[in-house]
Design an enzyme around this catalytic site. Structure first.
Site, mmCIF file in Angstrom:
data_model
loop_
_atom_site.group_PDB
_atom_site.id
_atom_site.type_symbol
_atom_site.label_atom_id
_atom_site.label_comp_id
_atom_site.label_asym_id
_atom_site.label_seq_id
_atom_site.Cartn_x
_atom_site.Cartn_y
_atom_site.Cartn_z
ATOM 1 N N ALA A 151 41.727 49.843 32.910
ATOM 2 C CA ALA A 151 40.406 49.216 32.800
ATOM 3 C C ALA A 151 39.668 49.834 31.633
ATOM 4 C CB ALA A 151 39.600 49.422 34.087
ATOM 5 N N MET A 152 38.586 49.173 31.233
ATOM 6 C CA MET A 152 37.735 49.728 30.187
ATOM 7 C C MET A 152 36.299 49.370 30.497
ATOM 8 S SD MET A 152 37.079 51.338 27.499
ATOM 9 C CE MET A 152 35.468 51.509 26.771
ATOM 10 N N GLU A 153 35.404 50.335 30.362
ATOM 11 C CA GLU A 153 33.983 50.077 30.618
ATOM 12 C C GLU A 153 33.210 50.242 29.322
ATOM 13 O OE1 GLU A 153 33.284 48.746 33.345
ATOM 14 O OE2 GLU A 153 35.314 49.113 34.045
ATOM 15 N N HIS A 176 37.861 64.619 25.871
ATOM 16 C CA HIS A 176 37.250 65.036 27.143
ATOM 17 C C HIS A 176 36.042 64.167 27.462
ATOM 18 C CE1 HIS A 176 35.867 68.204 30.090
ATOM 19 N NE2 HIS A 176 34.729 67.574 29.851
ATOM 20 N N GLU A 177 35.169 63.974 26.481
ATOM 21 C CA GLU A 177 33.943 63.226 26.754
ATOM 22 C C GLU A 177 34.219 61.742 26.984
ATOM 23 O OE1 GLU A 177 31.368 64.750 27.538
ATOM 24 O OE2 GLU A 177 32.004 66.714 26.857
#
Length: 863
Positions: free
Chosen positions: A271-273, A306-307
């Protein structure tokens, strides 16, 4: 349990915030005005609404409700502030009926502070002429941004500031026409402001998210842009890196990583937000191919990974409460390295993970004052102290161990199912275990629960018999004095054993009891915990450790790192000896791996620090270090080949620094020659990746003149990493006078709050200055507290960095006595960690000092 938590009343919950900020005072007191309309779901009749606010002035509050078809409005008649809990209670004369569409409208004012929390200001030196409206003083310009995690959204606006009180956000801000505003979402529109020369920028509504994820920034920004290669709903997504003007080209490396990482995570997580504004320190996002130290390329790639991982672990699926912080940070750490390994396979980031992340986690978790990965948090204000190496690094180490057992493919399948099941919501550790159990067909909760909810980790003690070994697990403590009641946990330990002439894996499964025997072991060669995948120490018979040193070709880089780290830790606890460590690492003179050398020098650095108060041990260990690194240093040389790989460059920097500081005369002379040319204006005299080594050697050897030259470089550098490198080098001062000067400097206005840490860490690592640092803290406590205490995370970290290197019971008592009558809220946990650490160091020094002297003398390192 929720009943154990000090949380807001559950009868009122937000569903949307409409935020408007205006009258920003860009200079002077840096105040601003704001309004927020919070749409509420009110479950039952009440006369009070309680929410969070900190350092805000509430001007007025009104509530609008709809009863039937009648719109009702009432004004709050009383505002009660509870400064200890950072809450306000608004009282209304008439009862508020239940409603799912009530709107609470609050007018408030706040300050864009200088403590890196809430809505705050940052200063920078411009590299090109700035927009006219940008606030400035004689030396610096200012930009503005937010830092809300964990509990500082309430510093910027009144809100329901808890992670499970999710809502959508509409945000607008009035700023000068010539500046740029950013927020989580794309711009919706821009209209003329109410003040001449201003504009009002509004943004699209966010997805449902926690308050700590809300973000905005205002400044003289420009950007570079790229697009994802994958299509999402038929379109590639824009990815941008914004900087203050003149630095944007240094954002290209981060940009190149960012769009690839977004696509890679989307493939992995299914998925991608499309949301997110991620803010960084400059050294974590900017990289100059011509001027930056190569190590910052590694740092930028990882921090960006990481972010971005938080788009899934934190944003899309958020921990239910702060006690499960590791679900955000442990995952983002592991997934961050997973992505960097994908993009840069030659960097061997899992070797880096073992030598940096795991060893750091071990160090804290081997103390009685450690805490479980999932730690009870009663009040959200307690959580800042657990943003530490346990939540991040032990959490990610345990994830690495589990993914290695289940296989990464199965693990990611379970994680993807977990994210889908809890998207736009909140989840618990048990929710994750359930998803992984279903994906793997194993009872993950049964064997992982102790790793998450129990304190500490095990050491596996090995005894040998012909054709077999026996293994016994027990809790590991640095102090070596584990009590029976502290050793009741039985961990699930994946043994990862390889044996035989071809070092093949022996299918041994996991140790699930306190003690067991393993048969079929070839006594000519075996290695437990292959690639240091398991989060545990291994205590081998001394002869076995020596034997493994003779067959290093059968060991992976991670194996070597693990053996060195384990041997050094066992020497501290008394389960091994310092002599055993020195004998083992003596055999690595021809080692070619930067990552292995990094662990060797780190472990030696700890030993040298512990015994630094003894002149004989200090001199012998310096001579040992010099002889150990000389051959490798001379071989790697000073020059960087055009197509040289990243790890070779880092090895050169590490060896030159170590050899020079240990007194290698050839290295010292060459470093001084290059430093002299550099400060005379020949910028290319020092390769960017050798600035740190050369500066440290110069300050250590050059006295006042070198100190002044590096200080001047700090003040005038245009390199992104220049200030950090200079501060670390200045900490190598050798005299009391220079240490005093440096302490005054790092607490002056010339050094920002966030840079104090670099200077303090360098002084603490330097045996000749660490006592001066402690004396300064004692005598200038009010000043230290005032500069750093506005943000307790900053003060807490400063104390850990400054005071953890001592190995004296007298100093431990002095520290305890100094703080015993002070308000230590916000760093009390760290004081316990410091006490534990120093006592362990002192016990180790007392036990091993004479033995170390004897060994150094017997082997020719001492006269």
């Amino acid at each position: 349990m929720a009943s154990d938590r000090d949380i807001l009343p559950d009868d009122v919950k937000p569903t949307n915030y409409a935020i408007s900020l205006f009258d920003l005072e860009l200079g002077g007191e840096f105040n601003y005005q704001g309004t927020v309309d919070i749409t509420l779901d009110i479950k039952k009749e009440t006369k009070e609404i309680t929410l969070n606010a900190n350092d805000l002035k509430i001007e007025k509050a009104e509530l609008s409700t709809e009863v039937g078809k009648t719109q009702q409005s009432m004004r709050s008649t009383q505002t009660l502030y509870d400064h200890q809990t950072q809450r306000i209670t608004l009282t209304f004369d008439d009862p508020i009926p239940p409603s799912s569409e009530a709107v609470l409208s609050i007018s408030f004012s706040g300050t864009m502070n200088n403590i890196m929390a809430g809505f705050y200001r940052s200063r920078y030196k411009p590299v090109v002429p700035a927009a006219k409206s940008v606030p400035r003083d004689d030396e610096f310009h200012y930009m503005f941004s937010t830092q809300f995690e964990s509990c500082d959204a309430r510093r910027a606006l009144p809100c329901f500031d808890e992670p499970n009180l999710k809502a959508t956000f509409d945000f607008q801000i009035e700023i000068p026409d010539d500046q740029v505003a950013l927020s989580n979402m794309p711009e919706r529109d821009v209209i003329k402001g109410k003040h001449k020369g201003n504009k009002i920028v509004s943004f699209e509504r966010t997805p449902i998210m926690s308050t700590y994820l809300l973000a905005w920034a205002v400044g003289d920004f420009e950007y570079v842009e790229d697009f994802t290669r994958r299509k999402y709903n038929g379109k590639s997504l824009p990815v941008r890196v914004y900087t203050t003007k003149g630095l944007v080209e240094q954002g290209r490396f981060a940009l190149e990583n960012a769009h690839q990482i977004v696509d890679y995570f989307s493939e992995s997580h299914g998925a991608m937000e499309n949301w997110g504004l991620i803010t960084y320190r400059t050294t974590a996002v900017l990289y100059d191919e011509l001027k930056s130290d190569q190590k910052y390329k590694n740092r930028v790639a990882y921090v960006v990974s990481h972010e971005l991982a938080h788009q899934w672990f934190g944003n899309l699926c958020t921990m239910q409460w702060w006690s499960e912080l590791w679900l955000n940070e442990g995952f983002a750490t592991w997934v961050g390295w997973y992505a960097v390994d994908h993009l840069y396979p030659t960097w061997n980031v899992w070797g880096q993970f073992v030598t940096e992340s795991m060893q750091t986690a071990f160090q804290l978790d081997s103390l009685r004052t450690s805490h479980p990965i999932e730690v009870p948090v009663r009040n959200a204000l307690e959580v800042d102290q657990i943003f530490d190496h346990i939540s991040y690094l032990k959490g990610s180490s345990v994830i690495r161990m589990l993914s290695g057992h289940l296989t990464v493919e199965v693990f990611l399948k379970g994680v993807s199912d977990y994210l889908k099941a809890h998207k736009y919501g909140n989840a618990t550790t048990d929710d994750l275990w359930s998803a992984l159990s279903k994906a793997s067909g194993q009872d993950v909760n049964a064997f992982m629960d102790p790793w998450i909810r129990k304190i500490g980790f095990p050491v596996l003690t090995v005894a040998e018999e012909p054709g077999q070994i026996s293994v016994r697990q027990s809790r590991f403590l640095t102090t070596g004095d584990v009590k029976p009641e502290e050793d009741e946990t039985t961990w699930w330990i994946p043994l990862g054993l390889k044996t035989g002439s071809k070092a093949t894996n022996l299918k041994t499964g996991a140790l699930t009891v306190k003690e067991d025997t393993i048969r079929g072991v070839d006594e000519n060669f075996y290695k437990i915990n292959t690639d240091q995948t398991g989060f545990y120490r291994t205590n081998l018979p001394p002869a076995r450790l020596a034997a493994l040193g003779e067959v290093r070709e059968k060991l992976t880089i991670q194996d070597k790192i693990g053996l060195i780290g384990d041997a050094a830790a066992l020497a501290v606890s008394g389960d091994g000896t310092t002599a055993g460590v020195l004998v083992f690492v003596e055999g690595f003179k021809k080692e070619q791996s930067y990552l292995v050398w990094s662990q060797i020098i780190s472990s030696l650095g700890t030993i040298r620090s512990i015994f630094a108060d003894d002149p004989k041990a200090t001199e012998g260990l310096r001579a040992f270090t010099l002889q150990l690194v000389t051959q490798a240093t001379d071989k790697v040389g000073w020059e960087f080949a055009p197509e040289e790989d990243y790890l070779t460059g880092q090895l050169r920097a590490l060896l030159i620094s170590t050899a020079g500081l240990a007194g290698h005369q050839g290295v010292v002379s060459e470093a001084q020659r290059r430093f002299s040319a550099y400060i005379s204006g020949e910028e290319n005299a020092i390769h960017p990746s050798l600035r740190s080594a050369v500066f440290k050697i110069a300050v250590s050897e050059g006295g006042r003149s070198a100190y002044d030259a590096v200080t001047l470089d700090f003040l005038n550098t245009t390199s992104v990493d220049g200030k950090e490198i200079a501060l670390q080098a200045l900490g190598r001062v050798q005299t009391e006078e220079l240490a005093a000067d440096y302490l005054r400097f790092i607490f002056s206005d010339r050094v920002s709050v966030q840079d104090v840490h670099s200077g303090a860490a360098a002084l603490a690592a330097n045996a000749k200055s660490r006592l001066h640092l402690w004396n300064y803290v004692k005598t200038h406590w009010t000043e230290v507290r005032e500069k750093l205490g506005g943000n307790m995370v900053v003060l807490d970290r400063f104390l850990r960095l400054s005071l953890s290197k001592f190995a004296s019971l007298e100093t431990e008592k002095e520290i305890a006595d100094f703080f015993k009558d002070k308000d230590n809220k916000g760093y009390d946990r760290s004081l316990g960690v410091l006490s534990d650490t120093i006592k362990g160091n002192a016990k180790y020094k007392e036990r091993d000092l004479e033995l170390v002297r004897e060994w150094l003398k017997a082997h020719g390192y001492l006269n």
